[in-house]
Design a protein around this motif. Structure first.
Motif, PDB file in Angstrom:
ATOM      1  N   GLU A 244      -5.787  -0.272  -9.739  1.00 21.80           N
ATOM      2  CA  GLU A 244      -4.413  -0.101 -10.214  1.00 21.80           C
ATOM      3  C   GLU A 244      -3.445  -1.080  -9.548  1.00 21.80           C
ATOM      4  O   GLU A 244      -2.324  -1.256  -9.984  1.00 21.80           O
ATOM      5  CB  GLU A 244      -3.933   1.338  -9.993  1.00 21.80           C
ATOM      6  CG  GLU A 244      -4.597   2.359 -10.916  1.00 21.80           C
ATOM      7  CD  GLU A 244      -4.476   1.987 -12.407  1.00 21.80           C
ATOM      8  OE1 GLU A 244      -3.387   1.552 -12.818  1.00 21.80           O
ATOM      9  OE2 GLU A 244      -5.468   2.118 -13.140  1.00 21.80           O
TER      10      GLU A 244
ATOM     11  N   TYR B 156      -3.816  -4.198  -9.517  1.00 17.47           N
ATOM     12  CA  TYR B 156      -3.766  -5.489 -10.206  1.00 17.47           C
ATOM     13  C   TYR B 156      -3.338  -5.292 -11.655  1.00 17.47           C
ATOM     14  O   TYR B 156      -3.998  -4.568 -12.396  1.00 17.47           O
ATOM     15  CB  TYR B 156      -5.136  -6.159 -10.147  1.00 17.47           C
ATOM     16  CG  TYR B 156      -5.692  -6.171  -8.753  1.00 17.47           C
ATOM     17  CD1 TYR B 156      -5.168  -7.036  -7.815  1.00 17.47           C
ATOM     18  CD2 TYR B 156      -6.676  -5.274  -8.378  1.00 17.47           C
ATOM     19  CE1 TYR B 156      -5.647  -7.026  -6.510  1.00 17.47           C
ATOM     20  CE2 TYR B 156      -7.161  -5.255  -7.085  1.00 17.47           C
ATOM     21  CZ  TYR B 156      -6.639  -6.136  -6.151  1.00 17.47           C
ATOM     22  OH  TYR B 156      -7.095  -6.117  -4.869  1.00 17.47           O
ATOM     23  N   PRO B 157      -2.245  -5.932 -12.032  1.00 13.79           N
ATOM     24  CA  PRO B 157      -1.697  -5.718 -13.384  1.00 13.79           C
ATOM     25  C   PRO B 157      -2.732  -5.964 -14.496  1.00 13.79           C
ATOM     26  O   PRO B 157      -2.734  -5.239 -15.490  1.00 13.79           O
ATOM     27  CB  PRO B 157      -0.563  -6.737 -13.490  1.00 13.79           C
ATOM     28  CG  PRO B 157      -0.283  -7.203 -12.107  1.00 13.79           C
ATOM     29  CD  PRO B 157      -1.440  -6.859 -11.238  1.00 13.79           C
TER      30      PRO B 157
ATOM     31  N   ARG C 209      -4.993  -2.901 -15.218  1.00 10.91           N
ATOM     32  CA  ARG C 209      -4.361  -1.637 -15.560  1.00 10.91           C
ATOM     33  C   ARG C 209      -5.051  -0.961 -16.746  1.00 10.91           C
ATOM     34  O   ARG C 209      -5.209  -1.553 -17.805  1.00 10.91           O
ATOM     35  CB  ARG C 209      -2.890  -1.902 -15.919  1.00 10.91           C
ATOM     36  CG  ARG C 209      -2.136  -0.729 -16.476  1.00 10.91           C
ATOM     37  CD  ARG C 209      -0.701  -1.118 -16.764  1.00 10.91           C
ATOM     38  NE  ARG C 209      -0.594  -2.179 -17.785  1.00 10.91           N
ATOM     39  CZ  ARG C 209      -0.460  -1.945 -19.079  1.00 10.91           C
ATOM     40  NH1 ARG C 209      -0.407  -0.719 -19.522  1.00 10.91           N
ATOM     41  NH2 ARG C 209      -0.364  -2.949 -19.933  1.00 10.91           N
TER      42      ARG C 209
ATOM     43  N   GLU D 265       0.932  -7.715 -19.249  1.00  7.90           N
ATOM     44  CA  GLU D 265       1.602  -7.382 -17.988  1.00  7.90           C
ATOM     45  C   GLU D 265       2.954  -6.723 -18.230  1.00  7.90           C
ATOM     46  O   GLU D 265       3.383  -5.877 -17.460  1.00  7.90           O
ATOM     47  CB  GLU D 265       1.762  -8.640 -17.121  1.00  7.90           C
ATOM     48  CG  GLU D 265       0.431  -9.076 -16.533  1.00  7.90           C
ATOM     49  CD  GLU D 265       0.567 -10.246 -15.571  1.00  7.90           C
ATOM     50  OE1 GLU D 265       1.671 -10.445 -15.014  1.00  7.90           O
ATOM     51  OE2 GLU D 265      -0.433 -10.967 -15.374  1.00  7.90           O
TER      52      GLU D 265
ATOM     53  N   ARG E  80       3.428  -4.731 -20.500  1.00  3.88           N
ATOM     54  CA  ARG E  80       3.042  -3.464 -21.119  1.00  3.88           C
ATOM     55  C   ARG E  80       3.377  -3.399 -22.603  1.00  3.88           C
ATOM     56  O   ARG E  80       3.526  -2.327 -23.179  1.00  3.88           O
ATOM     57  CB  ARG E  80       3.673  -2.265 -20.392  1.00  3.88           C
ATOM     58  CG  ARG E  80       3.208  -2.221 -18.954  1.00  3.88           C
ATOM     59  CD  ARG E  80       3.821  -1.100 -18.181  1.00  3.88           C
ATOM     60  NE  ARG E  80       3.235  -1.112 -16.838  1.00  3.88           N
ATOM     61  CZ  ARG E  80       2.474  -0.135 -16.359  1.00  3.88           C
ATOM     62  NH1 ARG E  80       2.226   0.923 -17.082  1.00  3.88           N
ATOM     63  NH2 ARG E  80       1.975  -0.219 -15.154  1.00  3.88           N
TER      64      ARG E  80
ATOM     65  N   ASN F 164      -5.163 -11.634  -7.525  1.00  2.04           N
ATOM     66  CA  ASN F 164      -4.085 -11.792  -8.501  1.00  2.04           C
ATOM     67  C   ASN F 164      -4.005 -13.216  -9.043  1.00  2.04           C
ATOM     68  O   ASN F 164      -3.551 -13.435 -10.149  1.00  2.04           O
ATOM     69  CB  ASN F 164      -2.743 -11.371  -7.889  1.00  2.04           C
ATOM     70  CG  ASN F 164      -2.512  -9.884  -8.085  1.00  2.04           C
ATOM     71  OD1 ASN F 164      -2.981  -9.307  -9.082  1.00  2.04           O
ATOM     72  ND2 ASN F 164      -1.825  -9.265  -7.149  1.00  2.04           N
TER      73      ASN F 164
END
Lengths: 289, 89
Positions: free
Chosen positions: A63, A65-66, A69, A162, A164, A218
């Motif tokens: 969680e 690391y974007p 997700r 990222e 969302r 990342n």
């Protein structure tokens, strides 16, 4: 006479067609060779990258690391369909399009909104004809895709993920198993399915990590996503040439068979005509006596 | 204690192809926070790269590459440089 001439014209036309398909077969064969080399040349990077990610990543911490997700509920997904700019490759494009349609349908049945991104004139043409909204269509990617092409496809999708705006990204591509076997495949590139490290040669705790495991991950997870798309691009490009070679080979073979039959028919017609002429001459001579 | 190998094994790999593969006595790479030099027997390491020259020295010969981004890994005297931008100079 008329019949023989007609057949001759057909023979000439089929011969010309065979010439063309034969040439296309040879062009595809030479492009296939280079495309296959690119598929193999792309493997070391992918392997080493997966190794390092597998070594550094602790699955419990995903969680953080974007790009990893896992949304509780998927609302919106992107499907990136890779097709060719050109046809005359048998069922190559059709298979990919069918796979993509199946995937879109399944996602929509689960109540997921789907946006379509398409590479290749064939895919774009089909979905435009179906009056589907195509979020982005690319025809500028040649049969020699580059890592930059892959980045230009991957980066906007990663950014949307990222932010969302997307909960998943799928790629529909042609897997290059061999020149003869190029089945369509669906690969979920986002969220990233973390590669598993199988070998336990030394613990990551003994590693010097600079700047830190988190920062390294990342930075290199985006490389992994771009690389997945790059590999899908090169495999699809090689598969296209393989499919075209197979299609053109069978077209050439079929033209050859057709020529055999036509030539036989032509000879029969010619002989029938000669026989008939002799019969007429003999008949005429007999009439004079 | 693992005895270090005679030389370092070095591979420089871009997404498109393996750019360099060979032995070396020393590798100097542009890490994110400055130059990093690697000799044989180096501890296992993963380090992010910035951009600059990557130098691979073997005897008196030296290969030079330009890299931007990516990372370098050292394990058991095997140095792997993965970078999306890597070119021979």
């Amino acid at each position: 006479m008329a019949k023989a001439r007609e057949i001759r014209r057909r023979i000439r036309s089929v011969e010309k067609t065979r010439q063309i398909t034969k040439t296309m077969e040879m062009v595809a064969t030479s492009k296939l060779k280079r495309a296959t080399d690119r598929v193999y040349a792309a493997r070391p990077f992918a392997q080493r990258l997966a190794e390092v990610i597998g070594r550094l990543l602790e699955p419990e911490l995903r969680e953080r690391y974007p790009l990893l997700r896992q949304p509780e509920r998927s609302r919106r997904a992107a499907v990136l369909l890779l097709t060719a700019n050109r046809g005359l490759a048998g069922a190559f494009n059709t298979n990919l399009i069918r796979e993509a349609r199946g995937l879109v349908q399944r996602l929509r049945q689960d109540g997921i909104e789907v946006e379509l991104h398409i590479v290749g004139k064939k895919g774009i043409g089909f979905f435009r004809f179906q009056r589907e909204r195509v979020a982005s269509g690319r025809t500028d990617i040649t049969d020699r895709p580059t890592a930059d092409d892959a980045a230009s496809l991957a980066d906007p999708l990663m950014a949307a993920f990222e932010r969302r705006e997307l909960d998943a990204v799928y790629v529909v591509y042609a897997q290059f198993r061999s020149a003869m076997s190029t089945p369509p495949r669906v690969l979920r590139v986002l969220p990233v399915e973390a590669p598993k490290e199988k070998r336990h040669d030394g613990h990551v705790h003994n590693y010097i990590l600079s700047p830190s495991a988190d920062e390294i991950l990342n930075r290199i997870l985006p490389l992994y996503v771009r690389n997945s798309i790059y590999r899908a691009l090169v495999e699809t490009a090689a598969a296209e040439q393989g499919a075209r070679r197979t299609a053109m080979k069978s077209a050439t073979d079929n033209a050859g068979e057709m020529l055999d039959i036509l030539r036989r028919t032509y000879n029969r017609a010619r002989q029938a005509q000669i026989t008939q002429e002799i019969a007429e001459i003999v008949g005429g001579a007999a009439g004079l006596e | 204690m693992i005895m270090p190998a005679e030389r370092l094994r070095v591979a420089v790999i871009s997404p498109e192809r393996t750019i360099y593969e060979g032995d070396a006595d020393m590798v100097v790479a542009p890490a994110w926070d400055g130059q990093v030099g690697i000799l044989r027997g180096h501890a296992p390491m993963v380090v992010l790269l910035g951009h600059g020259d990557l130098r691979i020295r073997l005897g008196s010969a030296e290969e030079q590459f330009f890299v931007a981004g990516g990372f370098l890994q050292v394990v058991d005297d095997v140095v792997t440089v993965l970078s999306e931008r890597a070119e021979a100079e």
